[in-house]
Design a protein around this motif. Sequence first.
Motif, mmCIF file in Angstrom:
data_model
loop_
_atom_site.group_PDB
_atom_site.id
_atom_site.type_symbol
_atom_site.label_atom_id
_atom_site.label_comp_id
_atom_site.label_asym_id
_atom_site.label_seq_id
_atom_site.Cartn_x
_atom_site.Cartn_y
_atom_site.Cartn_z
ATOM 1 N N THR A 245 29.188 46.634 35.129
ATOM 2 C CA THR A 245 28.898 45.392 34.416
ATOM 3 C C THR A 245 28.114 44.477 35.356
ATOM 4 O O THR A 245 27.080 44.864 35.878
ATOM 5 N N GLN A 246 28.595 43.304 35.604
ATOM 6 C CA GLN A 246 27.795 42.275 36.261
ATOM 7 C C GLN A 246 28.064 42.219 37.762
ATOM 8 O O GLN A 246 29.154 42.597 38.226
ATOM 9 N N TYR A 247 27.077 41.742 38.514
ATOM 10 C CA TYR A 247 27.363 41.317 39.881
ATOM 11 C C TYR A 247 28.111 40.003 39.780
ATOM 12 O O TYR A 247 27.607 39.017 39.233
ATOM 13 N N CYS A 248 29.334 39.963 40.279
ATOM 14 C CA CYS A 248 30.197 38.790 40.137
ATOM 15 C C CYS A 248 30.126 37.941 41.402
ATOM 16 O O CYS A 248 30.513 38.407 42.482
ATOM 17 N N THR A 249 29.637 36.714 41.259
ATOM 18 C CA THR A 249 29.553 35.819 42.414
ATOM 19 C C THR A 249 30.936 35.363 42.872
ATOM 20 O O THR A 249 31.141 35.100 44.062
ATOM 21 N N PHE A 250 31.895 35.293 41.944
ATOM 22 C CA PHE A 250 33.264 34.904 42.303
ATOM 23 C C PHE A 250 33.892 35.958 43.207
ATOM 24 O O PHE A 250 34.532 35.643 44.206
ATOM 25 N N ARG A 251 33.686 37.237 42.866
ATOM 26 C CA ARG A 251 34.263 38.335 43.654
ATOM 27 C C ARG A 251 33.274 38.921 44.660
ATOM 28 O O ARG A 251 33.635 39.770 45.461
ATOM 29 N N GLN A 252 32.010 38.497 44.560
ATOM 30 C CA GLN A 252 30.947 38.932 45.453
ATOM 31 C C GLN A 252 30.833 40.451 45.497
ATOM 32 O O GLN A 252 30.806 41.076 46.565
ATOM 33 N N MET A 253 30.728 41.040 44.314
ATOM 34 C CA MET A 253 30.587 42.488 44.230
ATOM 35 C C MET A 253 30.033 42.868 42.861
ATOM 36 O O MET A 253 30.180 42.112 41.889
ATOM 37 N N LEU A 254 29.360 44.019 42.795
ATOM 38 C CA LEU A 254 28.969 44.594 41.526
ATOM 39 C C LEU A 254 30.199 45.240 40.922
ATOM 40 O O LEU A 254 30.856 46.078 41.567
ATOM 41 N N LEU A 255 30.516 44.881 39.701
ATOM 42 C CA LEU A 255 31.738 45.353 39.064
ATOM 43 C C LEU A 255 31.483 46.706 38.400
ATOM 44 O O LEU A 255 30.671 46.821 37.491
ATOM 45 N N ARG A 256 32.207 47.703 38.869
ATOM 46 C CA ARG A 256 32.155 49.035 38.273
ATOM 47 C C ARG A 256 33.586 49.582 38.280
ATOM 48 O O ARG A 256 34.116 49.955 39.318
ATOM 49 N N GLY A 257 34.200 49.580 37.119
ATOM 50 C CA GLY A 257 35.600 49.981 37.043
ATOM 51 C C GLY A 257 36.564 48.860 37.360
ATOM 52 O O GLY A 257 37.777 49.074 37.442
ATOM 53 N N VAL A 258 36.033 47.652 37.552
ATOM 54 C CA VAL A 258 36.839 46.445 37.763
ATOM 55 C C VAL A 258 36.545 45.516 36.591
ATOM 56 O O VAL A 258 35.385 45.284 36.243
ATOM 57 N N VAL A 259 37.586 44.991 35.973
ATOM 58 C CA VAL A 259 37.416 44.210 34.749
ATOM 59 C C VAL A 259 36.437 43.051 34.953
ATOM 60 O O VAL A 259 36.469 42.352 35.970
ATOM 61 N N HIS A 260 35.559 42.866 33.980
ATOM 62 C CA HIS A 260 34.560 41.798 34.046
ATOM 63 C C HIS A 260 35.199 40.425 33.860
ATOM 64 O O HIS A 260 34.842 39.468 34.549
ATOM 65 N N ASP A 261 36.138 40.296 32.944
ATOM 66 C CA ASP A 261 36.745 39.007 32.614
ATOM 67 C C ASP A 261 37.574 38.493 33.789
ATOM 68 O O ASP A 261 38.518 39.153 34.246
ATOM 69 N N GLU A 262 37.239 37.290 34.252
ATOM 70 C CA GLU A 262 37.896 36.761 35.447
ATOM 71 C C GLU A 262 39.368 36.444 35.226
ATOM 72 O O GLU A 262 40.202 36.634 36.128
ATOM 73 N N ASN A 263 39.710 35.929 34.038
ATOM 74 C CA ASN A 263 41.116 35.641 33.778
ATOM 75 C C ASN A 263 41.949 36.918 33.753
ATOM 76 O O ASN A 263 43.084 36.937 34.247
ATOM 77 N N ALA A 264 41.401 37.986 33.171
ATOM 78 C CA ALA A 264 42.108 39.266 33.202
ATOM 79 C C ALA A 264 42.226 39.784 34.635
ATOM 80 O O ALA A 264 43.242 40.379 35.013
ATOM 81 N N TYR A 265 41.199 39.552 35.426
ATOM 82 C CA TYR A 265 41.209 40.020 36.817
ATOM 83 C C TYR A 265 42.332 39.349 37.611
ATOM 84 O O TYR A 265 43.045 40.024 38.368
#
Length: 376
Positions: free
Chosen positions: A219-239
């Motif tokens: 999915t997206q490169y997440c600036t909050f987690r500073q990583m490209l999300l692959r197999g990690v949930v995109h939704d931050e609240n779920a994370y």
Amino acid sequence: PAGRERSMDGIARINFTRNRRQELADLVESAIRRRLFPGMELLVARGDEPLLHEAWGTLEVGPEAAPMRPGTVFDIASVTKPIATATAVLILLEKGVLGLEDKAAEYFPEFDTPEKGGITLRHLLTHTSGLPDWADLYSETQTPAEAIQRLVNVPVKHPTGTAMIYSDLGYLLLGEIVRRASGQTLGEYFHQHIAHPMQLSHTAYNPLEQGWELPIAPTQYCTFRQMLLRGVVHDENAYILGGEAGNAGLFSTAADLHRLARMILHEGELEGVRLLARRTVAVMTANHNPRRLAPRGLGWDIKGDTYGYVSCGALMRRGAIGHTGFTGCSLWMEPDTGLTVILLSNRVHISRDRNQQDMIRFRPRLHNLVVCLFGE
């Protein structure tokens, strides 16, 4: 006109004329050129019978990106709501553990107020609780417990039962209710009571822990987690809730989602295994909202009688049920004909917001074309 042929694997498929197949390819490939998504997978079926299962484009952006292929694992985002959360609530209802008219305040003492005291599980399931659509539970919290505390303190936006506001927060609460009522994490409960009996081999929370060998669409490169999300949930609240939440977090494949759709179409049973009672499925897929509000089943969106935007398009029949996911996924089906359309993409890999309106326009156009190709 399209006819039927029997493929080498024994599955009856539509034999398109060249022009009709090209219409479908043109629509999808145009979306890829517009950078709506890097690739898309589409499964169309009538009941148990797959009619089309194809993929276009690539798994991600880049000159050496692998092609998108059928069988890819996707973050299905809010499709989690009906597949995992609502289904889990209804299984607990059948066991006598939960009731639709149970008050949320039974599980959250903070809800024992004049504003929130009337909120029931039915209100949460049908998005009529009065809670807002979203709140940031993650950016200033460190633990799931802190996030849940922020969640239960979010004030209502409308009096309960007076408006239909599509609310992630309501389903986050439902996921926590399943956990508290069952004594299991949401992921454990989903695996034991839904995925295992339905033989869903590639549907789970936190897929990196599953040891799957299938490709996972990033999915997206997440600036909050500073990583490209692959197999990690995109939704931050779920994370922040450990990747297991009532609003999002499931990863799945088109084939597994078709199995879940078949269970619904077979009134709760699949290949001799009953997941839900027939009456439960009838309640789940019926409209629970008054006519003044948009129709909703328990977990499912419903195509109603009125005109206006619906993601399944103008040509799917009244009473069709389905759900979309923010990442670019959707599942829609017609209970009376069995027509099922599963669209999987990783739209947010291109952009979180820039292509969102284009996706909103694309979904009904795709469904209208698919219904013309395959509908009865």
